[in-house]
Design an enzyme around this catalytic site. Structure first.
Site, short mmCIF file in Angstrom:
data_model
loop_
_atom_site.label_atom_id
_atom_site.label_comp_id
_atom_site.label_asym_id
_atom_site.label_seq_id
_atom_site.Cartn_x
_atom_site.Cartn_y
_atom_site.Cartn_z
N GLU A 235 0.84 -1.22 0.20
CA GLU A 235 -0.07 0.09 -0.01
C GLU A 235 0.91 0.92 -0.20
O GLU A 235 1.29 1.42 1.24
CB GLU A 235 -1.40 -0.01 1.06
CG GLU A 235 -1.92 -1.11 1.62
CD GLU A 235 -3.11 -1.08 0.30
OE1 GLU A 235 -3.40 -0.25 -0.21
OE2 GLU A 235 -3.60 -2.35 0.42
N CYS A 269 -2.24 9.30 2.02
CA CYS A 269 -2.00 9.07 1.07
C CYS A 269 -2.83 8.82 -0.05
O CYS A 269 -2.67 9.44 -1.44
CB CYS A 269 -1.73 7.23 0.93
SG CYS A 269 -3.29 6.51 2.39
P1 NDP Z 1 8.24 5.10 4.19
O1 NDP Z 1 7.54 4.23 3.00
O2 NDP Z 1 8.78 6.17 4.77
O3 NDP Z 1 7.57 4.04 5.20
C1 NDP Z 1 6.94 3.31 6.01
C2 NDP Z 1 7.33 1.96 6.90
O4 NDP Z 1 8.27 1.22 6.29
C3 NDP Z 1 8.23 2.40 8.55
O5 NDP Z 1 7.68 1.90 9.52
C4 NDP Z 1 9.76 2.87 7.95
O6 NDP Z 1 10.01 2.35 9.12
C5 NDP Z 1 9.25 0.97 7.34
N1 NDP Z 1 10.73 1.28 5.98
C6 NDP Z 1 11.13 2.16 5.94
N2 NDP Z 1 12.70 1.63 5.45
C7 NDP Z 1 12.34 -0.13 5.41
C8 NDP Z 1 13.43 -1.84 4.76
N3 NDP Z 1 14.34 -1.05 3.76
N4 NDP Z 1 12.50 -2.59 4.56
C9 NDP Z 1 11.04 -2.49 5.70
N5 NDP Z 1 10.50 -1.47 6.35
C10 NDP Z 1 10.76 -0.18 6.09
O7 NDP Z 1 6.96 5.63 4.29
P2 NDP Z 1 6.29 7.04 5.59
O8 NDP Z 1 6.31 6.14 6.93
O9 NDP Z 1 7.13 8.14 5.56
O10 NDP Z 1 5.01 7.55 5.11
C11 NDP Z 1 4.46 8.50 4.27
C12 NDP Z 1 3.74 6.99 3.14
O11 NDP Z 1 2.92 6.54 3.28
C13 NDP Z 1 3.47 8.31 2.31
O12 NDP Z 1 3.98 7.66 0.94
C14 NDP Z 1 1.98 7.88 1.56
O13 NDP Z 1 1.02 8.43 0.77
C15 NDP Z 1 1.95 6.18 2.13
N6 NDP Z 1 0.97 5.93 2.86
C16 NDP Z 1 0.75 4.94 1.33
C17 NDP Z 1 -0.92 4.71 2.54
C18 NDP Z 1 -1.71 3.44 1.15
O14 NDP Z 1 -2.54 2.97 2.50
N7 NDP Z 1 -1.80 3.22 0.56
C19 NDP Z 1 -1.82 4.50 4.09
C20 NDP Z 1 -0.60 5.64 4.32
C21 NDP Z 1 0.45 5.97 3.56
P3 NDP Z 1 10.99 4.02 9.57
O15 NDP Z 1 9.81 4.58 9.69
O16 NDP Z 1 11.03 3.16 11.30
O17 NDP Z 1 12.09 4.60 8.60
#
Ligand code: NDP
Length: 487
Positions: A235, A269
């Site tokens: 997502e 998002c």
């Molecule tokens: P990120 O992609 O930065 O992070 C998402 C999660 O992934 C966090 O828990 C993060 O940890 C973790 N993560 C980071 N690097 C890795 C890795 N290499 N392997 C596995 N997990 C990892 O997104 P954001 O938290 O900044 O959220 C915003 C984004 O989410 C926007 O693009 C938004 O559009 C999208 N989004 C999509 C939705 C949907 O349903 N389609 C709903 C809500 C948001 P950490 O925080 O510790 O870096």
């Protein structure tokens, strides 16, 4: 920030510490998954009704403590409490729906057999994967994880959840309150840390991963999961469009465009980022948007930007739009005043500017004048993303909605599809794949299992070396009778 083995989250408005949780390393993540494997067996042994009762008790707890949870979300993410309350409301809807419908959607059923296999009966059921890893973002730290967690738990899985580093305390609260309802085994656990902990979860032996976050991270998650052929739901981000057709209620469209683009300070998002308004209603629509968005106050309806580094991206997008010929009819170059961004409405922004192509994640909105709905659809679809979208209009609105290249569309509303427990949620293209919520969201967390059972001797044995040539001819005859007629 990590200090003394703890992940510390800060309040984005004040910069003060919001809370701290212990950080997990790779070993701790694997240990959590091992515990979850045991817990999953116990959870499955409760059966559909036992799980349903417990999930509904957790639902009721969320309702009883809604204020506390919304305040915690405000503390960590800056989201205004009333927005947090609406977020919990959507989460409760998904939890309730998954709990009440899992048995119907996933439970065993008999399947009719065709004439050639009349002596067999088919059984179809959906079996849980075992342990599901859920990785969540910070922008909706309650509803984005609860969607997949509800589906995964209702299907009979245990869950290990890695919340965003910006909202770990909310994530821990969810795991702790679930443990109040289900104290026997760690059916839902949270593990904390930075991206490497998410990566460790992908490689930990979980049998499915549900990721919500940015497209760039989604690709890393998929690559990590590919190492062990772990299936994933992605997502990811969006750049959603809203179309205003000639027969739209312009005031309602403007109200929805402002809400859809600026709620949660635009960090959504499925937030509306681009509007395509047909020329006959364009001027009236722009005026209405500016009037409504101009009333929003930073620090009140518009909370702070949660991730400080996002402020530079928002500023860059606005500056790029203006440099390429766009005009600000509200806000503009000075809108970014850390940690807030005031509402910004841009017009005449060229399609190739970053404000039109990349996720801005701030309270900004572009409005583009188009000849007609066809041009609006073509421009809306000219994006690598395809998450949600919105159409305002009467006569052709649903037809336009069908033509949008996205997973969800709201007609005469915005974001509404996220509030319906029975509708699937997910994107296309760079917005990801797979679905959470609804029947598809339940099936995402279970494997289809097919069983055939022989009830009698075969009259026309086909799958055996013991069939005779005469029987094969009889099969051909039956085949012609059944399927040989031209439609
Ligand atoms: P990120 O992609 O930065 O992070 C998402 C999660 O992934 C966090 O828990 C993060 O940890 C973790 N993560 C980071 N690097 C890795 C890795 N290499 N392997 C596995 N997990 C990892 O997104 P954001 O938290 O900044 O959220 C915003 C984004 O989410 C926007 O693009 C938004 O559009 C999208 N989004 C999509 C939705 C949907 O349903 N389609 C709903 C809500 C948001 P950490 O925080 O510790 O870096």
């Amino acid at each position: 920030m990590i200090e003394d083995g703890h992940l510390i989250s800060t309040n984005p408005a004040s910069g003060a510490e919001a809370g701290r949780v212990p950080v997990a390393d790779e070993k701790a993540v694997i240990a959590a998954v091992e515990r979850a494997r045991e817990a999953a067996l116990w959870w499955q042994s409760l059966g559909w009704d036992g799980r349903k009762t417990r999930l509904l008790r957790w639902r009721t707890l969320l309702v009883e403590r809604i204020q506390e949870l919304a305040e915690l979300a405000e503390l960590e993410s800056g989201k205004p409490v009333n927005d947090g309350i609406i977020e919990v409301t959507a989460a409760v809807e998904h939890l309730d729906w998954a709990a009440k419908n899992a048995k119907r959607v996933l439970g065993p059923r008999r399947m009719r057999t065709r004439l050639l296999l009349a002596e067999h009966v088919g059984h179809l059921e959906y079996q849980p994967y075992g342990v599901v890893g859920v990785i969540g973002p910070w922008n909706y730290p309650i509803v984005t994880p609860i969607g997949p967690i509800s589906g995964a738990l209702a299907a009979g899985n245990a869950v290990v959840f890695k919340p965003s580093e910006y909202t770990p305390v909310v994530g821990q609260w969810l795991a702790d309150t679930f443990a109040e309802i289900v104290p026997e085994h760690p059916v839902l656990q949270a593990v904390h840390g930075l991206g490497d902990v998410g990566g460790a979860l992908c490689r930990s032996g979980v049998q499915k991963v549900s990721f919500t976050g940015s497209t760039a991270t989604g690709k890393k998650v998929m690559a990590a999961c590919a190492e062990n052929l772990v299936p994933v739901v992605i997502e990811a981000g969006g750049k959603d469009a809203l179309i205003v057709d000639a027969d739209a209620d312009v005031a309602a469209a403007a109200e929805a465009a402002v809400w859809g683009s600026m709620t949660n300070a635009g960090q959504t998002c499925i937030g509306i980022e681009r509007v395509y308004a047909v020329e006959s209603v364009y001027d009236k629509f722009v005026d209405a948007v500016v009037e409504k968005a101009g009333k929003l106050r930073t620090g009140q309806e518009i909370g702070p930007i949660t991730m400080p580094k996002q402020l530079d991206i928002i500023r860059d997008h606005i500056e790029d739009a203006l440099a390429k010929g766009g005009r600000a009819v509200l806000g503009g170059a000075d809108a970014v005043q850390a940690p807030y961004v005031s509402p910004t409405v841009l017009v005449d922004v060229p399609a190739h500017s970053s404000e039109m192509r990349e996720e801005t994640f701030g309270p900004t909105l572009t409005i583009t004048k188009v000849r007609d709905a066809d041009e609006a659809v073509q421009k809306a679809n000219d994006s690598p993303y395809g998450l949600g979208g919105s159409v305002f209009g009467k006569k052709d609105a649903i037809r336009i909605a069908r033509r949008l290249r996205s997973g969800m569309v709201a007609v005469n509303g915005t974001l509404t599809f996220v509030g319906m427990g029975n509708l699937p949620f997910g994107g296309v293209g760079e917005s990801g794949f797979g679905r959470i919520h609804g029947e598809d969201g339940l099936r995402e967390f279970a494997r289809a299992k097919a069983i055939t059972v022989r009830r009698a001797r075969s009259l026309l044995p086909a799958m055996t070396f013991e069939r005779t040539p005469a029987q094969v001819q009889q099969i051909v005859k039956a085949l012609r009778l059944l399927y040989g007629r031209k439609p």
